[in-house]
Design an enzyme around this catalytic site. Structure first.
Site, PDB file in Angstrom:
ATOM      1  N   ASP A   1       6.324   2.038   6.148  1.00 40.39           N
ATOM      2  CA  ASP A   1       5.052   1.325   6.137  1.00 40.39           C
ATOM      3  C   ASP A   1       4.103   2.080   5.208  1.00 40.39           C
ATOM      4  O   ASP A   1       3.470   3.037   5.624  1.00 40.39           O
ATOM      5  CB  ASP A   1       4.494   1.268   7.559  1.00 40.39           C
TER       6      ASP A   1
ATOM      7  N   HIS B   1       0.843  -1.207   0.000  1.00 43.32           N
ATOM      8  CA  HIS B   1       0.000   0.000   0.000  1.00 43.32           C
ATOM      9  C   HIS B   1       0.873   1.249   0.000  1.00 43.32           C
ATOM     10  O   HIS B   1       1.968   1.253   0.568  1.00 43.32           O
ATOM     11  CB  HIS B   1      -0.961   0.010   1.188  1.00 43.32           C
TER      12      HIS B   1
ATOM     13  N   ASP C   1       4.672  -6.237   3.830  1.00 46.58           N
ATOM     14  CA  ASP C   1       4.188  -5.216   4.765  1.00 46.58           C
ATOM     15  C   ASP C   1       4.556  -5.550   6.206  1.00 46.58           C
ATOM     16  O   ASP C   1       3.952  -5.035   7.138  1.00 46.58           O
ATOM     17  CB  ASP C   1       2.660  -5.078   4.623  1.00 46.58           C
TER      18      ASP C   1
ATOM     19  N   HIS D   1       4.528   4.395  12.197  1.00 44.32           N
ATOM     20  CA  HIS D   1       3.495   5.369  12.577  1.00 44.32           C
ATOM     21  C   HIS D   1       4.013   6.452  13.521  1.00 44.32           C
ATOM     22  O   HIS D   1       3.217   7.067  14.235  1.00 44.32           O
ATOM     23  CB  HIS D   1       2.280   4.688  13.217  1.00 44.32           C
TER      24      HIS D   1
ATOM     25  N   ASP E   1      -0.386   4.451   0.929  1.00 46.75           N
ATOM     26  CA  ASP E   1      -0.759   5.483   1.888  1.00 46.75           C
ATOM     27  C   ASP E   1       0.063   5.333   3.157  1.00 46.75           C
ATOM     28  O   ASP E   1       0.647   4.274   3.423  1.00 46.75           O
ATOM     29  CB  ASP E   1      -2.251   5.415   2.215  1.00 46.75           C
TER      30      ASP E   1
ATOM     31  N   GLU F   1      -4.838   1.610   3.069  1.00 48.82           N
ATOM     32  CA  GLU F   1      -4.700   0.440   3.944  1.00 48.82           C
ATOM     33  C   GLU F   1      -4.652   0.846   5.409  1.00 48.82           C
ATOM     34  O   GLU F   1      -5.168   0.156   6.281  1.00 48.82           O
ATOM     35  CB  GLU F   1      -3.436  -0.344   3.562  1.00 48.82           C
ATOM     36  N   GLU F   2      -4.041   1.998   5.681  1.00 46.68           N
ATOM     37  CA  GLU F   2      -3.839   2.419   7.070  1.00 46.68           C
ATOM     38  C   GLU F   2      -5.145   2.784   7.772  1.00 46.68           C
ATOM     39  O   GLU F   2      -5.181   2.865   8.989  1.00 46.68           O
ATOM     40  CB  GLU F   2      -2.871   3.605   7.125  1.00 46.68           C
TER      41      GLU F   2
END
Length: 413
Positions: free
Chosen positions: A144, A81, A201, A383, A83, A178-179
């Site tokens: 990520d 992903h 991932d 994150h 995003d 995805e997040e």
């Protein structure tokens, strides 16, 4: 040989594009700036020689590397992903490359005294002597899952440039959002056309995962009564105090900071309160389906108990399932995990087979008919401002993709 400089350049070109997703948006992708990287990726896939490159109206990207063998080989896929998480800002990312990491503290931002230290983040010591990419302490990095995208694109490019490596047909897919749990929602599994796939991932080098949490979200709304505080005796009901009691009534040790491995949790991730109304937002997680259902029942029963205590509906709750443990869908086709494990072993990487304490596109895709275990992408501390990725881990992940493709063709000769 996969070039370290090429990997670094590609990765930095991705992470410097802001692709933060937005859970409050109803569009797909949830933010317009995700299109910037999506369109660039589609062009890049064409430029390296991929075929059937498509990008749909929701920014889902798919492309094909045709088979270079005569015999029948199942079509496999690789998915990541683009995003980044809304948990921390992904705007104006300024990555820094640290060569030959010495195992000591890394000052990310001297002005704000942001230190990436192995005293707190012990995994750093696994990468002493390697090349790290870190943040400037004011944003997340975006490994990520832009590390995963880097690895997939680099692997496809390497296979195109080295046709002596035999492989069947390979499909790649890149997804938005995805997040915020919507990465697979509009993924066209039939169009993708793979028998199975792998999400790139994961985190630490060697990770190989085919189990994840069952997941739900809960919104708890608590109603109070607002009156002038000077005349409130016997009249005011402060919803924030009731919310505090509700929070404390859940098992305190069953929260993310007190659990690991297969242990589930209740996680209060957001609260917004006033005297008149307080809203609590929880996520509920458990690998075991029965325990997962029991956790939802605990929150439902707690709501009923509070309403009985106050003799009115002071607490309301809305629980929505988000995704489920993909183990149920992977176990019937465990050979796909075995191939990934063998690929790592042949590359002298120790497989770390463990449950995901989260979710990936692969969990939803598995329930949509595309079995999809998860492989390490190399990043750590996702994150947040302490996120980093060892370049050597991205190179090894790229090699794993190539080896999986090669082994799949060999085993179906």
């Amino acid at each position: 040989m996969i070039s370290k400089e090429h990997i670094i350049k590609r990765f930095i070109s991705y992470v410097t594009v802001d692709t933060e997703s937005d859970p409050e948006s109803t569009s797909t992708p949830s933010t317009a700036n995700q299109w910037d990287l999506a369109n660039a990726l589609a062009k890049e896939l064409i430029s390296i020689g991929m075929k059937d490159v498509t990008i749909d109206t929701n920014a889902y990207i798919m492309a094909t590397l045709p088979s270079n063998v005569e015999h029948e080989v199942p079509t496999i896929g690789f998915v990541s992903h683009f995003d980044t998480s809304p948990d921390f800002t992904g705007a104006n990312v300024k990555p820094r490359v640290i060569e030959n990491y010495d195992g000591k503290d890394i000052t990310l931002n001297a002005e704000q005294n942001v230190i990436l230290s192995p005293d707190y983040f012990e995994d750093l010591l696994l990468y002493k002597g390697q090349t790290l990419i870190v943040t400037d302490g004011t944003t997340l990095l975006g490994a990520d899952d832009k590390a995963g995208i880097t690895e997939i694109v680099s692997a496809m490019e390497y296979l195109i440039q080295n046709p002596d490596i035999k492989h069947g047909k390979i499909r790649v897919g890149f997804t938005p959002d995805e997040e915020i749990g919507r990465g697979a929602h509009k993924f066209d599994v039939d169009k993708f056309g793979a028998a199975y796939a792998y999400t790139m991932d994961g985190s630490q080098i060697g990770e190989l995962e085919y189990e994840n949490f069952n997941a739900a979200g809960a919104k708890v709304t608590i109603k109070g009564k607002i009156v002038h505080p000077g005349y409130a005796k016997g009249k005011m009901v402060n919803s924030m105090y009731i919310a505090t009691d509700f929070i404390n009534a859940l098992p305190r040790m069953e929260t993310p900071e007190h659990t690991e491995d297969y242990q589930g949790f209740f996680h209060l991730q957001d609260m917004d309160g006033s005297v008149d109304e307080t809203v609590l937002k929880y996520i509920i997680r458990d690998h075991d389906k029965d325990h997962f259902e029991a956790r939802k029942e605990v929150m439902q029963k707690l709501t009923e108990d509070f309403n009985a205590k106050y003799e009115r509906e002071v607490v309301g709750i809305e629980i929505k399932d988000q995704y489920f443990n993909m183990r149920e869908k992977i176990e019937p086709v465990m050979h796909i995990v075995d191939i990934a494990e063998e690929a790592m072993k042949q590359l002298h990487i120790k497989p770390l087979i463990k449950p995901i304490r989260g979710g990936t596109d692969g969990s939803q895709l598995s329930y949509m008919g595309l079995p999809c275990p998860n492989i390490f992408a190399g990043g750590h501390n996702f994150h947040g401002r302490y996120e980093y990725v060892p370049v050597e881990s991205m190179i090894r992940a790229t090699e794993v993709i190539c080896k999986i493709a090669e082994l799949t063709a060999e085993k179906h000769r």
